[in-house]
Design an enzyme around this catalytic site. Structure first.
Site, short mmCIF file in Angstrom:
data_model
loop_
_atom_site.label_atom_id
_atom_site.label_comp_id
_atom_site.label_asym_id
_atom_site.label_seq_id
_atom_site.Cartn_x
_atom_site.Cartn_y
_atom_site.Cartn_z
N HIS A 96 0.77 -1.36 0.22
CA HIS A 96 -0.01 -0.05 -0.09
C HIS A 96 0.79 1.32 0.01
CE1 HIS A 96 -4.47 0.96 1.02
NE2 HIS A 96 -4.07 1.52 -0.16
N ASP A 119 -9.80 -0.22 3.92
CA ASP A 119 -8.79 -0.85 4.56
C ASP A 119 -8.94 -1.17 6.10
OD1 ASP A 119 -5.17 0.08 4.04
OD2 ASP A 119 -6.01 -1.27 5.52
N HIS A 121 -6.74 -0.83 8.41
CA HIS A 121 -5.68 0.11 8.79
C HIS A 121 -5.91 1.35 8.17
CE1 HIS A 121 -4.01 -4.19 8.27
NE2 HIS A 121 -3.90 -3.84 9.60
N ASP A 123 -3.05 3.69 7.75
CA ASP A 123 -1.98 3.80 6.94
C ASP A 123 -1.50 5.34 7.10
OD1 ASP A 123 -2.84 1.54 4.16
OD2 ASP A 123 -2.67 1.28 6.29
N HIS A 136 4.09 1.14 4.05
CA HIS A 136 2.85 0.93 3.72
C HIS A 136 1.95 1.46 4.83
CE1 HIS A 136 2.35 -3.40 5.39
NE2 HIS A 136 3.14 -2.72 6.08
N ASP A 227 -7.56 -1.69 0.08
CA ASP A 227 -6.58 -2.83 0.58
C ASP A 227 -7.41 -4.12 0.70
OD1 ASP A 227 -4.14 -2.45 3.20
OD2 ASP A 227 -4.93 -4.28 2.31
N ASP A 229 -7.06 -6.42 2.84
CA ASP A 229 -7.14 -6.79 3.92
C ASP A 229 -8.47 -6.16 4.66
OD1 ASP A 229 -4.39 -4.82 5.19
OD2 ASP A 229 -6.35 -4.15 5.10
N GLU A 272 -2.06 -5.13 -1.70
CA GLU A 272 -1.75 -6.17 -0.32
C GLU A 272 -2.10 -7.60 -0.68
OE1 GLU A 272 0.42 -5.26 2.10
OE2 GLU A 272 0.37 -3.09 2.04
#
Ligand SMILES: N[C@](CCCC[B-](O)(O)O)(CCN1CCCCC1)C(=O)O
Ligand SMILES: [Mn+2]
Ligand SMILES: [Mn+2]
Length: 305
Positions: A96, A119, A121, A123, A136, A227, A229, A272
Site C-alpha cells: 500500500h 482498509d 488500517h 495507513d 505501507h 486494501d 485486508d 496487499e
C-alpha cells in the site's frame, strides 16, 4: 470510456516477501477476461519495472525510503499519463505504499479528487509515530497538507509535496488503528467508519454519509484505494497484515457497486494481495478471486444481470 490496468509489482513498503507477485496473482485469477466482459475497451499496460536501489540505508527506522520514493515517482507519472489519456485506471499492487504515487499522480491530473480508503488500517502513521517503520502504514501521511509540519524530509520523496486536505478523505473498514494514528485522525477531524460503525449503521448508511461528506457540495473524481485486508481474512487470507472481523463479501461488493453508481470512479488501487502468504493454493485463489470481484464490481459488474 476505457479502462487501463497497470501492474505495480513492488514490496519494499513492508518486510514480507511475495506481495510483488500480487499483480500476477490477480491477472491469473482472470481479471482481464472479467473486465473485457463489461462494455468498454480494456488496455492492459502490463507491469511497471521498479529499480531496487542497492545502497538504501534506513532513515530513522524507516526501511528502503529511497527505493519506495523512487517507485512512487515512477508510478505517479504512469497514473497521471493513464488518467490524462482518458482511462479509468486500475493499479494492481504491490504493497500500500504505492498509493503515494497512485494518488499523487491522479491528483496532478485531477486536483479536486476525493479519496475513499477501504482498509483494516488507517495507513496514516508518520515516520515518528510508526510502530514498524514500514511505509505501507504511512501512505496517507505523505498526502495530507495538514501533516506537513509533522513529516520529516525523507530521502527519496523530494519529488512530491502534500496535495490532499483531510476533509477530502473518508476511511471505511478500520479495525486496527495505532495510537499515533488515532490522535492524527481526531486532530484532523478525518471522517472514518470503523467495522463497529458499519455494524451500528449498516453499509448502506455508511455509503450515503460517505458520498454526502465528499460529493454534496460538488461532484468530483473519486480515487478508491482498496486494501484487500479490508475484507474478512476468511475471504482474503493471503495478505500481509490480516485482522479478524472484516467486511463480508456483500458489504465489500455494496461499497464497490455504490462507488460505480456515482459514475465518478477515476482511479482504483487494489493492493496487499500476497500469494506467498496463503496457507494453500485455495487460499491464494480465493484472495485473488476476491480482488477480481472487487475490481469488476467497481467497474460496473452487477449482481442483477
Ligand atoms: N499500522 C501498522 C500496520 C500497517 C498496515 C499497512 B496496510 O494497511 O497497507 O496493510 C502496524 C499495525 N500494528 C502494529 C502493532 C501490532 C499490531 C499491528 C503499521 O505498521 O503502521
Ligand atoms: Mn493499507
Ligand atoms: Mn491494511
Amino acid at each position: 470510456h476505457s479502462v487501463a490496468v497497470l501492474g505495480a509489482p513492488f514490496s519494499k513498503g513492508q518486510k514480507r516477501r511475495g506481495v510483488e507477485h500480487g499483480p500476477k496473482a490477480i491477472r491469473d485469477a482472470g481479471l482481464i477476461e472479467r473486465l473485457s466482459n463489461l462494455d468498454y475497451p480494456v488496455h492492459d499496460f502490463g507491469d511497471l519495472s521498479f529499480q531496487y536501489l542497492e545502497k538504501d540505508e534506513p532513515y530513522m527506522h524507516v526501511p528502503f525510503p529511497r527505493t519506495v520514493g523512487r517507485a512512487n515517482k515512477l508510478l505517479s507519472g504512469a497514473v497521471r499519463n493513464a488518467v490524462g489519456a482518458g482511462h479509468t485506471t486500475i493499479m494492481l499492487g504491490g504493497d500500500h505504499s504505492l498509493a503515494i504515487g497512485s494518488v499523487e499522480g491522479h491528483a496532478r491530473q485531477c486536483p479536486d479528487l476525493c479519496l475513499i480508503w477501504v482498509d483494516a488500517h488507517a495507513d496514516i502513521n508518520t515516520p515518528l509515530t510508526s510502530p514498524s517503520g514500514n511505509l505501507h502504514g504511512q501512505s496517507v501521511a505523505f498526502m495530507l497538507k495538514e501533516l506537513q509540519n509533522k513529516m520529516p524530509e525523507l530521502p527519496g520523496f523530494s519529488w512530491m509535496k502534500p496535495f490532499l486536505s483531510a476533509k477530502d478523505l473518508v476511511y471505511i473498514g478500520l479495525r486496527d488503528v495505532d495510537p499515533g494514528e488515532y490522535d492524527i485522525l481526531k486532530d484532523l477531524g478525518v471522517q472514518y467508519f470503523t467495522m463497529r460503525d458499519i455494524d451500528r449503521l449498516g453499509i448502506q448508511r455508511v455509503m450515503e454519509v460517505t458520498f454526502d461528506h465528499l460529493l454534496s457540495r460538488k461532484q468530483r473524481p473519486i480515487h478508491l484505494s482498496f486494501d484487500i485486508d479490508a475484507m474478512d481474512p476468511s475471504l482474503a487470507p493471503a495478505t500481509g497484515t490480516p485482522v479478524n472481523g472484516g467486511l463480508t463479501y456483500r458489504e465489500g461488493i455494496w461499497i464497490t457497486e455504490e462507488i460505480h453508481n456515482t459514475g465518478l470512479l477515476s482511479v482504483m488501487d487494489l493492493v496487499e494481495v500476497n500469494p506467498d502468504l496463503g496457507a494453500s493454493r485455495e487460499a491464494v485463489a480465493s484472495t485473488a478471486s476476491m480482488a477480481v470481484d472487487v475490481i469488476a464490481s467497481s467497474l460496473g459488474q452487477t449482481r442483477e444481470g
